[in-house]
Design a protein around this motif. Sequence first.
Motif, PDB file in Angstrom:
ATOM      1  N   GLY A 168     -46.034 -20.808  28.924  1.00 21.68           N
ATOM      2  CA  GLY A 168     -47.309 -21.500  28.850  1.00 21.68           C
ATOM      3  C   GLY A 168     -48.270 -20.795  27.913  1.00 21.68           C
ATOM      4  N   THR A 169     -49.478 -21.304  27.849  1.00 19.13           N
ATOM      5  CA  THR A 169     -50.518 -20.740  26.994  1.00 19.13           C
ATOM      6  C   THR A 169     -51.502 -19.950  27.857  1.00 19.13           C
ATOM      7  OG1 THR A 169     -50.326 -22.588  25.449  1.00 19.13           O
ATOM      8  CG2 THR A 169     -52.334 -21.245  25.316  1.00 19.13           C
ATOM      9  N   TYR A 170     -51.772 -18.730  27.460  1.00 19.56           N
ATOM     10  CA  TYR A 170     -52.655 -17.853  28.213  1.00 19.56           C
ATOM     11  C   TYR A 170     -53.772 -17.347  27.302  1.00 19.56           C
ATOM     12  CZ  TYR A 170     -48.893 -17.711  31.669  1.00 19.56           C
ATOM     13  OH  TYR A 170     -47.938 -18.045  32.578  1.00 19.56           O
ATOM     14  N   GLU A 171     -54.872 -16.914  27.949  1.00 22.13           N
ATOM     15  CA  GLU A 171     -55.978 -16.301  27.218  1.00 22.13           C
ATOM     16  C   GLU A 171     -56.111 -14.855  27.667  1.00 22.13           C
ATOM     17  OE1 GLU A 171     -60.797 -16.811  26.353  1.00 22.13           O
ATOM     18  OE2 GLU A 171     -59.728 -18.282  27.589  1.00 22.13           O
ATOM     19  N   LEU A 172     -56.022 -13.941  26.685  1.00 25.29           N
ATOM     20  CA  LEU A 172     -56.171 -12.518  26.974  1.00 25.29           C
ATOM     21  C   LEU A 172     -57.605 -12.084  26.672  1.00 25.29           C
ATOM     22  CD1 LEU A 172     -52.911 -10.955  25.475  1.00 25.29           C
ATOM     23  CD2 LEU A 172     -53.307 -11.857  27.768  1.00 25.29           C
ATOM     24  N   SER A 173     -58.152 -11.249  27.545  1.00 25.72           N
ATOM     25  CA  SER A 173     -59.462 -10.646  27.332  1.00 25.72           C
ATOM     26  C   SER A 173     -59.271  -9.151  27.175  1.00 25.72           C
ATOM     27  CB  SER A 173     -60.392 -10.956  28.509  1.00 25.72           C
ATOM     28  OG  SER A 173     -61.642 -10.322  28.329  1.00 25.72           O
TER      29      SER A 173
ATOM     30  N   SER B 236     -65.906  -7.106  22.812  1.00 26.61           N
ATOM     31  CA  SER B 236     -64.778  -7.706  23.533  1.00 26.61           C
ATOM     32  C   SER B 236     -64.135  -8.833  22.715  1.00 26.61           C
ATOM     33  CB  SER B 236     -65.247  -8.254  24.886  1.00 26.61           C
ATOM     34  OG  SER B 236     -65.735  -7.206  25.702  1.00 26.61           O
ATOM     35  N   ILE B 237     -62.809  -8.979  22.909  1.00 30.92           N
ATOM     36  CA  ILE B 237     -62.043  -9.977  22.161  1.00 30.92           C
ATOM     37  C   ILE B 237     -61.300 -10.866  23.151  1.00 30.92           C
ATOM     38  CG2 ILE B 237     -60.127 -10.344  20.562  1.00 30.92           C
ATOM     39  CD1 ILE B 237     -60.864  -7.737  19.202  1.00 30.92           C
ATOM     40  N   ASN B 238     -61.351 -12.169  22.936  1.00 27.88           N
ATOM     41  CA  ASN B 238     -60.530 -13.138  23.671  1.00 27.88           C
ATOM     42  C   ASN B 238     -59.527 -13.770  22.710  1.00 27.88           C
ATOM     43  OD1 ASN B 238     -62.097 -12.547  25.856  1.00 27.88           O
ATOM     44  ND2 ASN B 238     -62.862 -14.608  26.182  1.00 27.88           N
ATOM     45  N   GLN B 239     -58.257 -13.766  23.090  1.00 28.61           N
ATOM     46  CA  GLN B 239     -57.210 -14.283  22.211  1.00 28.61           C
ATOM     47  C   GLN B 239     -56.208 -15.112  23.005  1.00 28.61           C
ATOM     48  OE1 GLN B 239     -55.762 -11.514  19.342  1.00 28.61           O
ATOM     49  NE2 GLN B 239     -53.758 -12.518  19.153  1.00 28.61           N
ATOM     50  N   ARG B 240     -55.871 -16.312  22.452  1.00 27.77           N
ATOM     51  CA  ARG B 240     -54.889 -17.183  23.081  1.00 27.77           C
ATOM     52  C   ARG B 240     -53.477 -16.778  22.664  1.00 27.77           C
ATOM     53  NH1 ARG B 240     -56.446 -21.555  25.827  1.00 27.77           N
ATOM     54  NH2 ARG B 240     -58.668 -22.139  25.757  1.00 27.77           N
ATOM     55  N   VAL B 241     -52.545 -16.828  23.633  1.00 27.89           N
ATOM     56  CA  VAL B 241     -51.164 -16.427  23.386  1.00 27.89           C
ATOM     57  C   VAL B 241     -50.238 -17.443  24.050  1.00 27.89           C
ATOM     58  CG1 VAL B 241     -49.429 -14.627  23.680  1.00 27.89           C
ATOM     59  CG2 VAL B 241     -51.825 -13.995  23.377  1.00 27.89           C
ATOM     60  N   VAL B 242     -49.199 -17.870  23.309  1.00 24.61           N
ATOM     61  CA  VAL B 242     -48.181 -18.773  23.851  1.00 24.61           C
ATOM     62  C   VAL B 242     -46.999 -17.933  24.307  1.00 24.61           C
ATOM     63  CG1 VAL B 242     -46.653 -20.711  23.395  1.00 24.61           C
ATOM     64  CG2 VAL B 242     -48.943 -20.649  22.361  1.00 24.61           C
ATOM     65  N   VAL B 243     -46.632 -18.049  25.576  1.00 22.78           N
ATOM     66  CA  VAL B 243     -45.552 -17.247  26.156  1.00 22.78           C
ATOM     67  C   VAL B 243     -44.316 -18.126  26.334  1.00 22.78           C
ATOM     68  CG1 VAL B 243     -44.810 -15.947  28.185  1.00 22.78           C
ATOM     69  CG2 VAL B 243     -47.142 -15.686  27.303  1.00 22.78           C
TER      70      VAL B 243
ATOM     71  N   GLU C 153     -51.059  -7.594  17.533  1.00 20.58           N
ATOM     72  CA  GLU C 153     -51.778  -6.462  16.946  1.00 20.58           C
ATOM     73  C   GLU C 153     -53.258  -6.854  16.903  1.00 20.58           C
ATOM     74  OE1 GLU C 153     -52.054  -3.882  12.821  1.00 20.58           O
ATOM     75  OE2 GLU C 153     -50.089  -4.646  13.497  1.00 20.58           O
ATOM     76  N   ILE C 154     -54.036  -6.145  17.680  1.00 16.48           N
ATOM     77  CA  ILE C 154     -55.451  -6.505  17.874  1.00 16.48           C
ATOM     78  C   ILE C 154     -56.318  -5.418  17.275  1.00 16.48           C
ATOM     79  CG2 ILE C 154     -57.233  -6.955  19.604  1.00 16.48           C
ATOM     80  CD1 ILE C 154     -54.921  -7.921  21.430  1.00 16.48           C
ATOM     81  N   THR C 155     -57.304  -5.843  16.484  1.00 17.67           N
ATOM     82  CA  THR C 155     -58.239  -4.906  15.851  1.00 17.67           C
ATOM     83  C   THR C 155     -59.626  -5.133  16.431  1.00 17.67           C
ATOM     84  OG1 THR C 155     -56.940  -4.917  13.817  1.00 17.67           O
ATOM     85  CG2 THR C 155     -59.211  -4.086  13.691  1.00 17.67           C
ATOM     86  N   PHE C 156     -60.189  -4.075  17.003  1.00 17.61           N
ATOM     87  CA  PHE C 156     -61.516  -4.157  17.600  1.00 17.61           C
ATOM     88  C   PHE C 156     -62.606  -4.094  16.529  1.00 17.61           C
ATOM     89  CE2 PHE C 156     -60.480  -2.730  22.120  1.00 17.61           C
ATOM     90  CZ  PHE C 156     -60.947  -3.923  22.668  1.00 17.61           C
ATOM     91  N   GLU C 157     -63.746  -4.677  16.859  1.00 15.40           N
ATOM     92  CA  GLU C 157     -64.937  -4.543  16.028  1.00 15.40           C
ATOM     93  C   GLU C 157     -65.916  -3.625  16.767  1.00 15.40           C
ATOM     94  OE1 GLU C 157     -68.661  -7.248  14.381  1.00 15.40           O
ATOM     95  OE2 GLU C 157     -66.822  -8.215  15.088  1.00 15.40           O
TER      96      GLU C 157
END
Length: 340
Positions: free
Chosen positions: A78-83, A91-98, A107-111
């Motif tokens: 399914g599709t999930y949202e990572l925080s 903070s970053i929110n990113q959608r991921v399909v599992v 690969e996540i880059t913080f600001e």
Amino acid sequence: MFIISLLSGLLMLNTPLSEIERGGSHSVVSDNVLSIEGVVKTPSGDPVAYANVAVVGTVKGSFTDSDGTFQLFNLADGTYELSISAVGFKSINQRVVVSQSRTEKLEITFEETGVEMPQFSLFANRDRIFSKVPGSVSFLDKSEIKSLKPISGNEVLRRMPGVHVVDEEGLGMRVNIGIRGLDPDRSRSVLVLEDGVPVALAPYGEPELYYSPAIDRMAGIEVLKGSGQLLYGPQTIGGVVNYITPNPPQEEEGSVRIQGGQGGFYSGLVNYGNTFGNTGLQVNLLRKGAENVGPTEFKITDFNTKFLFSLNEKSELGLKLGVYNELSNPKTGILSTISI
């Protein structure tokens, strides 16, 4: 049967412990399916350790290791949202399909962002008499005194660490202050000031305190315990207590406060203040009394006027006038009169 069992036990004992541990851990890991793995970095490419990684809407989550990596297991398709969040970063929110057929790699880059800390006023923003003196200083401002709704100054002084106050008539007309175990009788071991001026009528020859400033008209109280107390006059072996009256306001202000209670107790305070050019004026009149509070009967009239003349940006000249009249029978039952 006994020989076979014994040989089996010997074979197990000869098996290296590392192989037993690998076999056990393999069985545990095989039950977990790696769904998402990734790494969290700064804009410069450095790993972000101990960042929180949460799957929104579920109880699943993780945090990054010292190398910035993290793993999430056993997520259904399914599709999930990572925080993803960490102190000092946005903070970053990113959608991921599992999908069970593959492991999603991120690969996540913080600001980077500034951390806003709340402002604390540890002492005050106004330079008062004890602000640059060595020693232990306690201070209660007008808002704290107002929240206590005190009938007498004793209730306020008891909030100060190391200060022992003994009631005499229950209304604070004769304050008895002892600091750090010294005898509190008539506050003879403590120098009591009002706006930096000794309250005792004869502080050098007769330091006993027969008059106490009314807490009703005060804007704050300072208590000093330490070597710095020697700067302010005699009888400072126990410490210094400084009552602070309000300064004239920049704009016109006025207030009326009335209290009443059992035993014919009443208290009325009228305040007025304003600034005219370079001259500030603060006037207050206190009428306070009771007919039968325990054995105590008293009537107090306390009138004070405070002028503040601004000479230049760094200099001010203050002038204070006061009239105090008291008729009371505290403790002894004999009427006495005090006029200052």
